[in-house]
Design an enzyme around this catalytic site. Structure first.
Site, short mmCIF file in Angstrom:
data_model
loop_
_atom_site.label_atom_id
_atom_site.label_comp_id
_atom_site.label_asym_id
_atom_site.label_seq_id
_atom_site.Cartn_x
_atom_site.Cartn_y
_atom_site.Cartn_z
N ARG A 158 0.83 -1.21 0.00
CA ARG A 158 0.00 0.00 0.00
C ARG A 158 0.86 1.25 0.00
NH1 ARG A 158 -4.82 1.66 3.10
NH2 ARG A 158 -3.70 1.56 5.07
N LYS A 175 2.84 -10.26 10.34
CA LYS A 175 2.32 -10.15 8.97
C LYS A 175 2.72 -11.36 8.12
CE LYS A 175 1.72 -6.68 5.43
NZ LYS A 175 1.16 -5.36 5.26
N ARG A 231 -3.28 0.60 14.04
CA ARG A 231 -2.10 0.13 14.79
C ARG A 231 -2.51 -0.23 16.21
NH1 ARG A 231 -0.23 -0.16 10.62
NH2 ARG A 231 1.37 0.99 9.56
#
Ligand code: ATP
Ligand code: BTN
Length: 277
Positions: free
Chosen positions: A72, A136, A272
């Site tokens: 992104r 991730k 976050r």
């Protein structure tokens, strides 16, 4: 271009024939072609170029390595040779579909594909991250060509870590994980993974075209790793604190703050954990 370095997955190279054999009959019918590259800048770039050259709905792009893989907002996606999955698929939408929640739907498809292969414990972070153990595992990057209120083609890019070598992992700027460590080494082949991703993706895109995000919202909420957590939303230089409260019918993030419920759409917004500041 970089010379590909050898990795433990040399014996697990992608093979389009094998992928096609693993696909369901229905997916096979709905795909047009699978384009395979040893090394490419970015499968999303190749898919966007393909659209301009007439390769549109149902074209899939796969690469062993990306030299300019992107996430992104132009961030780099670390994409070493024969290690992970880098895949982009082109799908056509007409003006009747609101595609604003598409990246959430794609996340649901990725989790379903992994569940079908017996890989559990994978969840989603709004809007485009695939997480496991809070780290991730992959991500989704959508790019569009055309007019979404009329007819458009969306490039659906998926990156999924399968076996990330330490020297490449050092370039990743946040906690990460790969499927090999998640599965304790007993993971499916990359060809099986790609086929499972394509099967799940084609099914979910069919559901999305029929009923929009509404029919996938509960599935997304069940995978939401931040549900009920204290978080912050970064909007440029501003931070807004609150409790993550799922998503609305349009896939927008719901944050319960001291000022009441606030809703955030994609774009320049990042979610976050509260302690990450
Ligand atoms: P956002 O919530 O804004 O999407 P993000 O930190 O997930 O935040 P992205 O643009 O989605 O940002 O992804 C880029 C991040 O992913 C960077 O931190 C980058 O270092 C990291 N990254 C790059 N390659 C990989 C990879 N192969 N596996 C895991 N993470 C990666
Ligand atoms: C993110 O989390 O920011 C999204 C990462 C998306 C990476 C995939 S890999 C295949 C496709 N090609 C790219 O350059 N990016 C996507």
């Amino acid at each position: 271009m970089d010379t590909p370095s050898l990795t433990p997955l040399e014996s697990d190279l992608l093979d389009t024939q094998s992928i096609v054999e693993f696909l369901s009959a229905s997916t096979r019918q709905q795909l047009h072609d699978i384009h395979y590259f040893n090394v490419i800048d970015s499968t999303n770039v190749a898919a966007m170029q393909g659209i301009h050259q007439g390769r549109r709905h149902g074209h899939v792009y796969l690469a062993e390595q990306q030299t300019a893989g992107r996430g992104r907002r132009g961030r780099e996606w670390i994409s070493p040779f024969a290690s992970n999955i880098y895949m982009s698929m082109v799908w056509q939408f007409n003006g009747r579909s609101d595609i604003s929640a598409l990246s959430l739907a794609v996340g649901v498809a990725v989790c379903r594909a992994l569940q079908c292969l017996g890989i559990t414990g994978v969840g989603l972070k709004w809007p485009n991250d695939i997480l496991a153990n809070g780290k991730k595992l992959g991500g989704v990057l959508l790019e569009m060509q055309g007019d979404p209120s009329h007819e458009c083609h969306v490039v659906i890019g998926i990156g999924l870590n399968v076996l990330m070598a330490d020297n490449h992992a050092a370039l990743i700027t946040q906690p990460w994980v790969d499927l090999t460590s998640l599965c304790d080494g007993a993971r499916p082949s990359r060809n099986q993974l790609v086929a499972a991703l394509l099967d799940a993706l084609v099914t979910v895109l069919g559901e999305y075209k029929q009923g929009g995000f509404a029919v996938l919202k509960n599935a997304w909420l069940a995978l939401d790793v931040y549900a009920g957590e204290e978080v912050m939303v970064q909007l440029g230089d501003d931070y807004i604190f609150g409790t993550a409260s799922g998503v609305d019918d349009n896939g927008a993030l719901r944050l319960h703050t001291s000022m009441g419920m606030q809703v955030f759409h994609g774009g320049e917004v990042s979610l976050r954990p509260k302690g990450a500041l």
